[in-house]
Write an enzyme that holds these catalytic residues in place. Structure first.
Site, PDB file in Angstrom:
ATOM      1  N   CYS A 179       0.798  -1.227   0.000  1.00  0.00           N
ATOM      2  CA  CYS A 179       0.000   0.000   0.000  1.00  0.00           C
ATOM      3  C   CYS A 179       0.830   1.276   0.000  1.00  0.00           C
ATOM      4  CB  CYS A 179      -0.952  -0.009   1.187  1.00  0.00           C
ATOM      5  SG  CYS A 179      -1.908  -1.534   1.275  1.00  0.00           S
ATOM      6  N   HIS A 226      -2.886   7.935   5.920  1.00  0.00           N
ATOM      7  CA  HIS A 226      -3.077   6.589   5.375  1.00  0.00           C
ATOM      8  C   HIS A 226      -4.412   6.037   5.863  1.00  0.00           C
ATOM      9  CE1 HIS A 226      -1.965   2.837   3.569  1.00  0.00           C
ATOM     10  NE2 HIS A 226      -2.066   2.189   4.727  1.00  0.00           N
ATOM     11  N   GLU A 284      -0.299   5.361  13.272  1.00  0.00           N
ATOM     12  CA  GLU A 284      -0.085   6.545  12.445  1.00  0.00           C
ATOM     13  C   GLU A 284      -0.249   7.808  13.291  1.00  0.00           C
ATOM     14  OE1 GLU A 284      -1.343   8.492   8.145  1.00  0.00           O
ATOM     15  OE2 GLU A 284      -2.666   6.995   9.057  1.00  0.00           O
ATOM     16  N   LYS A 338      -9.708   7.616   2.341  1.00  0.00           N
ATOM     17  CA  LYS A 338     -10.130   6.229   2.096  1.00  0.00           C
ATOM     18  C   LYS A 338     -11.546   5.994   2.595  1.00  0.00           C
ATOM     19  CE  LYS A 338      -5.545   4.028   2.127  1.00  0.00           C
ATOM     20  NZ  LYS A 338      -4.713   5.225   2.407  1.00  0.00           N
ATOM     21  N   HIS A 381      -9.913   1.538  -0.010  1.00  0.00           N
ATOM     22  CA  HIS A 381      -8.456   1.394  -0.020  1.00  0.00           C
ATOM     23  C   HIS A 381      -8.024   0.858  -1.383  1.00  0.00           C
ATOM     24  CE1 HIS A 381      -4.432   0.905   1.032  1.00  0.00           C
ATOM     25  NE2 HIS A 381      -4.524   0.182   2.134  1.00  0.00           N
ATOM     26  N   PHE A 397       1.857  -3.408   3.895  1.00  0.00           N
ATOM     27  CA  PHE A 397       2.271  -4.710   4.394  1.00  0.00           C
ATOM     28  C   PHE A 397       3.751  -4.924   4.071  1.00  0.00           C
ATOM     29  CE2 PHE A 397      -2.099  -7.075   4.180  1.00  0.00           C
ATOM     30  CZ  PHE A 397      -2.564  -6.281   5.194  1.00  0.00           C
TER      31      PHE A 397
END
Length: 411
Positions: free
Chosen positions: A162, A302, A313, A334, A339, A399
């Protein structure tokens, strides 16, 4: 002194708009792109999650039938966004040996790969299409865009889950600063609304299970958040050396002032719970841009809406920006788009550029009960950004522990 890099073209195809003007209009209104999936395979495979955020305009409505047949959906989306960005930049007479492409993806041609596997099992090897390999390879979007636009200074493919789309911008600024290119088209594309990825993400409990209410499923920072909504699409930005852009009288949206990439080295899927890698990326991007934490007025976070993802975050933002984080307005887009995996950073970069250019932050929807452990100033209604010199950040974390941050400054 490093060459200054500016943004001169924007393109996107997303669940809330098939082009940049439509996407931006809806981002300011707070439109959700999540919908119940009507495909036969949802019932066939008894998927536990039955909704996603598909692009609002099918690529087949933009591309010719002939070219669409030779591209995986991820490449189709890349081409749509890249052509819009290129037309927006209006570059003519470019030395193509000074023009590069960096187009990212998180997963690549999953539709092509799995369709070909089904064909092989059911009909045998002779029925597998000759174009299968160039359609499924992760560098397919970068290759197709470079061929279409004639980029000869390199065609690159960051693949960092991502964080991929944001890493394409990191690579683009490096290419221009190093003098290896004058113009770079950077972006990210993803087309993974397919039963296998949906089943896999569901199995790891990463997706929201709000099947009865898709439009309200993505809930960043909400105490009741339960996972992300799968999205698809692409975003593209034309990066240009400032002197090159000024020489041709280009319209300039803003400056890509700095970037940074770090890695957690913590866990293959979970973020570092203290946000240490993200903190280093934030601080590194600010240092690269030669700006102070107090200069930041806006962050496109994010913020995936997962129970474990949003808190680290916040910790990173608090550590990197200090007490000033309380004065920074944060958008979690998002919540609207879902996403977009490897495309998310590029699409959110487009929104961050427009936020600085238009002095307006996009809206976060579905935040009804904000998590008290994440006391950010979240934008939930129309919010103007200050006049004068301003700086905005866009964060992407993937990830594998990939962290990427960009800094956008007004011009």
């Amino acid at each position: 002194m490093a060459r200054k890099v500016v943004i001169t073209g924007l393109g996107a195809t997303t669940p809330i708009g098939g082009d940049v003007p439509t996407m931006w209009k809806n981002a300011l209104k707070g439109v959700s792109g999540a919908r119940t999936l009507e495909d036969d395979w949802v019932e066939k495979y008894n998927l536990p999650v039955t909704f996603a955020a598909r692009v609002s305009t099918p690529a087949s409505a933009v591309l010719s039938r002939h070219e669409a047949k030779r591209m995986d959906p991820s490449t189709q989306f890349a081409m749509v966004s890249a052509r819009e960005a290129w037309a927006d930049a209006g570059i003519e007479g470019l030395d193509r040996e000074r023009f590069a492409v960096s187009f990212a993806t998180g997963i690549g041609g999953v539709w092509t790969l799995l369709d070909a596997w089904d064909t092989l099992r059911e009909k045998g090897p002779r029925r597998v299409l000759p174009m299968t390999v160039p359609m499924l390879m992760p560098n397919g979007p970068a290759a197709a865009v470079s061929l279409d636009l004639g980029a000869r200074a390199g065609a690159f493919t960051p693949v960092s889950a991502c964080a991929s789309g944001t890493e394409s911008l990191h690579q683009g600024i490096d290419l221009i600063r190093a003098g290896r290119a004058d113009v770079v088209l950077a972006g990210g594309a993803e087309a993974a609304i397919h039963p296998m990825p949906l089943a896999a993400f569901s199995s790891m409990q990463a997706l929201s299970r709000r099947n009865d209410d898709p439009e309200h499923a993505s809930r960043p920072y909400d105490i009741d958040r339960d996972g992300f909504v799968m999205g698809e699409g692409a975003g593209a930005l034309v990066l240009e050396a400032e002197e090159h852009a000024l020489a041709r009288g280009a319209k300039i949206y803003g400056e890509l002032a700095g970037t940074a990439v770090t890695s957690d080295s913590y866990h293959i899927t979970a973020p570092d719970p203290e946000g240490l890698g993200a903190t280093r990326a934030l601080k590194g991007a600010l240092f690269d841009a030669r700006v102070q934490a107090d200069d930041v007025v806006h962050v496109n976070a994010h913020a995936t809406s997962t129970p474990v993802g949003d808190k680290p975050e916040y910790s990173a933002l608090r550590e990197a920006l200090g007490k000033h984080v309380d004065d920074v307005c944060v958008s979690a887009t998002k919540s609207q788009t879902g996403h977009l995996l490897g495309a998310s950073g590029a699409v959110e970069a487009v929104m961050t550029v427009l936020a600085v250019y238009e002095r307006t932050a996009p809206i976060t929807i579905n935040l009804e009960n904000q998590d008290p452990d994440i006391p950010l100033d979240v934008v939930t209604s129309e919010r103007k950004l200050p006049s004068g010199d301003i700086v905005a950040l866009s964060n992407s974390f993937g990830f594998g522990g990939h962290n990427a941050v960009i800094v956008i400054r007004n011009v």
